[in-house]
Design an enzyme around this catalytic site. Structure first.
Site, PDB file in Angstrom:
ATOM      1  NE  ARG A   1      35.020  45.691  34.551  1.00 17.71           N
ATOM      2  CZ  ARG A   1      35.228  47.006  34.551  1.00 17.71           C
ATOM      3  NH1 ARG A   1      36.247  47.494  33.887  1.00 17.71           N
ATOM      4  NH2 ARG A   1      34.421  47.814  35.187  1.00 17.71           N
TER       5      ARG A   1
ATOM      6  CG  ASP B   1      38.067  36.802  42.905  1.00 19.43           C
ATOM      7  OD1 ASP B   1      37.191  37.679  42.876  1.00 19.43           O
ATOM      8  OD2 ASP B   1      38.880  36.627  41.988  1.00 19.43           O
TER       9      ASP B   1
ATOM     10  CB  VAL C   1      41.966  43.993  45.803  1.00 23.58           C
ATOM     11  CG1 VAL C   1      42.045  43.924  44.276  1.00 23.58           C
ATOM     12  CG2 VAL C   1      43.138  43.242  46.430  1.00 23.58           C
TER      13      VAL C   1
ATOM     14  CG  ASN D   1      40.118  34.977  36.770  1.00 23.81           C
ATOM     15  OD1 ASN D   1      39.168  35.449  36.139  1.00 23.81           O
ATOM     16  ND2 ASN D   1      40.215  35.077  38.085  1.00 23.81           N
TER      17      ASN D   1
ATOM     18  CB  CYS E   1      31.521  41.935  39.193  1.00 24.30           C
ATOM     19  SG  CYS E   1      31.051  40.244  38.774  1.00 24.30           S
TER      20      CYS E   1
END
Length: 455
Positions: A113, A327, A349, A40, A137
Site C-alpha cells: 500500500r 499489531d 482498529v 513502518n 494484508c
C-alpha cells in the site's frame, strides 16, 4: 493433522502457495535476536527522500520485502539507490526523478500500500502521480478515502480510473485545514509528506502520534521542514520552498520486538531482543508484566521471559498510540492460550484481525470470537462499529496442524503457535512474514527452533 485453508477456499490469500515450514514444536525459544529499523518508519523515510534536492542516507534499514518494494518503486521513478557506508545503510539520490508509467508502478508495487504515499512528493516534484489498485494484508477495510480527501484539500485533482487513480496539481499545492475522522497513521503520513512543500500553513487535527510518526517528523525536520505538534493530536506544518537530503538512523521496530517477546511467553523461552528500547514499548511492557511475563531492560536491549508464577488471564483493548497496538495482539493471543483463566482481547482498529484465531482453535485453543464486540464497564476505548472481541480460556495444550498464513502478524503468530505445540505443524505461505521480519529463518535457528523449509 488438519489442513486449514487451501488455494480454493474463498478468502484464502493468493500467496498461500509460497514457502512452507515444517515445525516440530514443544521446544523453548532461547537466545538473542537483533531488531533493526522499523518497517513502518524506514519505508516512509525512503519515500521522503523524493522531497530532497540532495541525496539522503537512511541507516538501520531492515532487509525485508516491503523495503525491496519501496526501493523498486523509487528506482522506477528515477531515484538512484545504492548501499551506504555501513551495513543496513541506503543512499537515495532523487536528482533524476521522473514520472513512471502504470505498468512499471503496478509491476513493482505488488501487494504493497506504500504507493499512495508517493502522491504528495510526486505532485510537488512532477505535478502528477499515478496510484494502481492497492493491496496489503487482508485484515479489514483500509480505505484510502482519508488520503484522497486530504490531497483534494491541498488542491490536488483526483481522477479515479479503472486501473487506478491519477492525480494532478496544475496550480501547485497549498496549505490546508484537515481533521481526520480517525487518527490514521497512513493518512497522517500522507499529510506530512504533502504539507512540507505546500504553500502556506497546514493544520492537521486528530493526527496519529505513533513513535514512527514522530521519527518521520524528525526526518522531515532534518530536511528543512518546520513542523510542530500539540498534545491534543494537532500538528502544524509550515510549508517551505525547498528541502535537502537527510542522514537518519531509523527507530527500532517495536512490532518485531513485541512479537519475539510474545514468543518467549508462549514457548516458556528466554529471548534477548537487542535494539529494543523501553520508552516506545511502555504500554506493551505493562501488559507483558500483567500477564506474568518478566523482562530486564539494558542500554543494549530488553530480555523477555516468563515469570516464576503461571501466566495470568488479562483483558486488553487495542487502540492507537499510546494505547496497545493492534499489531501486538495477535502474537499475544497465542501466549494467552497458555494463561490461567479467561482473557479478553478487544480489537478496535481492524474488523477482520481476529480471523486468524480459527487456526489456533484447530490446534486446540479455546477461543470464541464475538463479531460485534463485547460491552463492559471496564472499557476505556470508545466502542467502534467494526470492532470484535476474542475470549480466550486457558491454559490449553496446543497440537500440530497444517495451517495457512493469513497476514503478516497472523503469520508470525502461527509460527509461534506451532513452536509451542506438541507434534509437527506445516505452516504454508510464510513468505509474507518476510514483509516485516528481517532474516526470519535465521533468527528462528538462532533461538533453537526445530524446523525445515519444505516448499
Amino acid at each position: 493433522m488438519t489442513l486449514i485453508g487451501d488455494a480454493k477456499t474463498p478468502g484464502t490469500p493468493a500467496y498461500a502457495s509460497g514457502e512452507v515450514l515444517e515445525i516440530r514444536g514443544g521446544r523453548s525459544l532461547k537466545g538473542q535476536v537483533d531488531v533493526r529499523g522499523a518497517k513502518n518508519l524506514a519505508t516512509k523515510a525512503m519515500v521522503a527522500s523524493l522531497l530532497g534536492e540532495t541525496p539522503s542516507i537512511l541507516r538501520d534499514v531492515p532487509d525485508i520485502r516491503d523495503v525491496e518494494v519501496v526501493r523498486s518503486l523509487l528506482e522506477v521513478h528515477g531515484v538512484h539507490v545504492t548501499e551506504g557506508d555501513e551495513p543496513g545503510a541506503l543512499v537515495l539520490d532523487p536528482a533524476d526523478a521522473k514520472s513512471a508509467n502504470f505498468e512499471e508502478i503496478d509491476a513493482h508495487a505488488g501487494s504493497s500500500r506504500i504507493p499512495i504515499l508517493f502522491c504528495g512528493p510526486l505532485l510537488h516534484l512532477l505535478g502528477q502521480a499515478f496510484i494502481p489498485d492497492l493491496g496489503g494484508c487482508r485484515i479489514g477495510d483500509r480505505p484510502i478515502d482519508f488520503h484522497l480527501d486530504a490531497l483534494r484539500k491541498f488542491g490536488a485533482i483526483v481522477d479515479k480510473q479503472p486501473s487506478g487513480i491519477r492525480l494532478s496539481a496544475p496550480e501547485g499545492l497549498h496549505g490546508a485545514h484537515i481533521e481526520l475522522p480517525y487518527p490514521s497513521v497512513g493518512a497522517t503520513e500522507q499529510v506530512l509528506l504533502t504539507a512540507v512543500r505546500a504553500k502556506g500553513v497546514t493544520e492537521l487535527r486528530n493526527a496519529a502520534i505513533e513513535p514512527e510518526i514522530m521519527d518521520l517528523i524528525g526526518v522531515l525536520q532534518k530536511m528543512g521542514a518546520i513542523i510542530s505538534y500539540e498534545p491534543n493530536r494537532v500538528i502544524f506544518i509550515e510549508g517551505v520552498d525547498e528541502l535537502r537530503g537527510y542522514d537518519h538512523r531509523s527507530l527500532f521496530d517495536r512490532n518485531e520486538a513485541a512479537s519475539w517477546a510474545c514468543a518467549a511467553l508462549a514457548t516458556d523461552g528466554d529471548i534477548f531482543v537487542k535494539g529494543a528500547r523501553q520508552y516506545e514499548m511502555l504500554t506493551f511492557l505493562n501488559v507483558y508484566r500483567k500477564v506474568g511475563g518478566d523482562f530486564d531492560i539494558t542500554d543494549e536491549g530488553i530480555r523477555f521471559r516468563r515469570g516464576k508464577a503461571p501466566l495470568k488471564a488479562i483483558t486488553v483493548e487495542t487502540d492507537v498510540h499510546p494505547g496497545f497496538m493492534t499489531d501486538w495482539q495477535q502474537p499475544l493471543i497465542v501466549a494467552l492460550t497458555q494463561a490461567n483463566g479467561q482473557s479478553v482481547v478487544h480489537e478496535t482498529v481492524y474488523e477482520n484481525r481476529l480471523g486468524f484465531t480459527r487456526a489456533l482453535v484447530q490446534m486446540g485453543a479455546d477461543i470464541v470470537v464475538h463479531e460485534d464486540g463485547l460491552e463492559g464497564e471496564y472499557r476505556r476505548v470508545p466502542r467502534r462499529a467494526l470492532e470484535q472481541a476474542a475470549v480466550i480460556n486457558g491454559p490449553t495444550p496446543l497440537h500440530g496442524a497444517d495451517i495457512v498464513v493469513p497476514d503478516l502478524r497472523g503469520g508470525f503468530s502461527y509460527v509461534v503457535a506451532a513452536l509451542a505445540a506438541e507434534g509437527t505443524s506445516r505452516v504454508s505461505g510464510v513468505g509474507i512474514i518476510r514483509r516485516g521480519y528481517e532474516k526470519f529463518f535465521e533468527k528462528l535457528t538462532a533461538l533453537g527452533a526445530d524446523f525445515d523449509v519444505v516448499g
